[in-house]
Design a protein around this motif. Structure first.
Motif, mmCIF file in Angstrom:
data_model
loop_
_atom_site.group_PDB
_atom_site.id
_atom_site.type_symbol
_atom_site.label_atom_id
_atom_site.label_comp_id
_atom_site.label_asym_id
_atom_site.label_seq_id
_atom_site.Cartn_x
_atom_site.Cartn_y
_atom_site.Cartn_z
ATOM 1 N N VAL A 1 34.596 5.009 -45.158
ATOM 2 C CA VAL A 1 33.598 4.572 -43.416
ATOM 3 C C VAL A 1 33.937 6.297 -43.146
ATOM 4 O O VAL A 1 35.209 7.021 -43.740
ATOM 5 N N ILE A 2 32.689 6.768 -42.306
ATOM 6 C CA ILE A 2 32.552 7.959 -42.472
ATOM 7 C C ILE A 2 32.692 8.479 -41.012
ATOM 8 O O ILE A 2 32.270 7.190 -40.079
ATOM 9 N N ARG A 3 34.094 8.952 -40.157
ATOM 10 C CA ARG A 3 33.978 8.984 -38.968
ATOM 11 C C ARG A 3 33.647 10.102 -38.485
ATOM 12 O O ARG A 3 34.288 11.576 -38.907
ATOM 13 N N SER B 1 31.143 13.558 -24.885
ATOM 14 C CA SER B 1 31.981 13.465 -26.127
ATOM 15 C C SER B 1 31.284 12.164 -27.243
ATOM 16 O O SER B 1 30.574 11.468 -26.740
ATOM 17 N N VAL B 2 31.386 12.520 -28.727
ATOM 18 C CA VAL B 2 30.715 11.995 -29.268
ATOM 19 C C VAL B 2 31.600 11.163 -31.079
ATOM 20 O O VAL B 2 32.456 11.765 -30.946
ATOM 21 N N SER B 3 31.083 10.229 -30.483
ATOM 22 C CA SER B 3 32.046 9.049 -31.846
ATOM 23 C C SER B 3 30.981 8.831 -32.485
ATOM 24 O O SER B 3 30.177 7.418 -31.945
ATOM 25 N N GLU B 4 30.908 8.790 -33.651
ATOM 26 C CA GLU B 4 29.955 8.458 -34.998
ATOM 27 C C GLU B 4 30.478 7.249 -36.079
ATOM 28 O O GLU B 4 32.042 7.892 -36.360
ATOM 29 N N ARG B 5 30.609 6.481 -36.455
ATOM 30 C CA ARG B 5 30.611 5.428 -37.450
ATOM 31 C C ARG B 5 29.448 5.176 -38.815
ATOM 32 O O ARG B 5 28.744 4.625 -38.178
ATOM 33 N N PHE B 6 29.575 5.612 -39.766
ATOM 34 C CA PHE B 6 29.320 5.092 -40.329
ATOM 35 C C PHE B 6 29.569 4.905 -42.221
ATOM 36 O O PHE B 6 31.172 4.929 -41.989
ATOM 37 N N ALA C 1 35.767 16.754 -35.613
ATOM 38 C CA ALA C 1 36.426 16.433 -36.777
ATOM 39 C C ALA C 1 35.777 15.302 -38.051
ATOM 40 O O ALA C 1 34.478 14.084 -36.752
ATOM 41 N N LEU C 2 35.895 15.142 -38.984
ATOM 42 C CA LEU C 2 35.248 14.749 -39.584
ATOM 43 C C LEU C 2 36.358 14.101 -39.964
ATOM 44 O O LEU C 2 37.163 14.732 -41.209
ATOM 45 N N ASP C 3 36.156 12.238 -40.850
ATOM 46 C CA ASP C 3 37.159 11.664 -41.331
ATOM 47 C C ASP C 3 36.707 10.642 -42.530
ATOM 48 O O ASP C 3 36.111 10.422 -41.874
ATOM 49 N N GLY C 4 37.181 10.816 -43.201
ATOM 50 C CA GLY C 4 36.448 9.168 -44.190
ATOM 51 C C GLY C 4 36.626 10.107 -45.492
ATOM 52 O O GLY C 4 35.680 9.780 -46.015
#
Length: 91
Positions: A4-6, A52-57, A87-90
């Motif tokens: 999962v990309i956050r 504020s941005v919050s995304e999950r793919f 910041a990109l995580d995953g």
């Protein structure tokens, strides 16, 4: 297994640009949430001109497809030049 990309962070604009961001935001959110692989997508104004941005793919391919669609959208025409601290995580 796909990871999962956050993406989390903020996008900031000049005070005179905030109304344009607010106007473009509902369509951008709606279109993004309809994208295959979008698990969650939220943007909220936390201070004047600070969003504020919050995304999950579901995976990198879904995130990359989102990025490509966004770059060709009205949203990018309005916000493409604005400061982003993400910041990109995953990966």
């Amino acid at each position: 297994m796909a990871r999962v990309i956050r993406l989390t962070g903020t996008m900031s604009c000049a005070p005179d640009e905030a109304a344009g961001v607010r106007d473009a935001l509902p369509d951008h959110v709606r279109l993004t949430r309809q994208e295959p692989g979008c698990l969650s997508f939220d943007i909220s104004e936390t201070a004047p001109g600070v969003f504020s941005v919050s995304e999950r793919f579901a995976d990198r391919a879904a995130f990359d497809a989102h990025q490509a669609r966004t770059r060709a959208s009205e949203w990018w025409q309005v916000t493409g030049h604005m400061a982003r601290d993400f910041a990109l995580d995953g990966e």
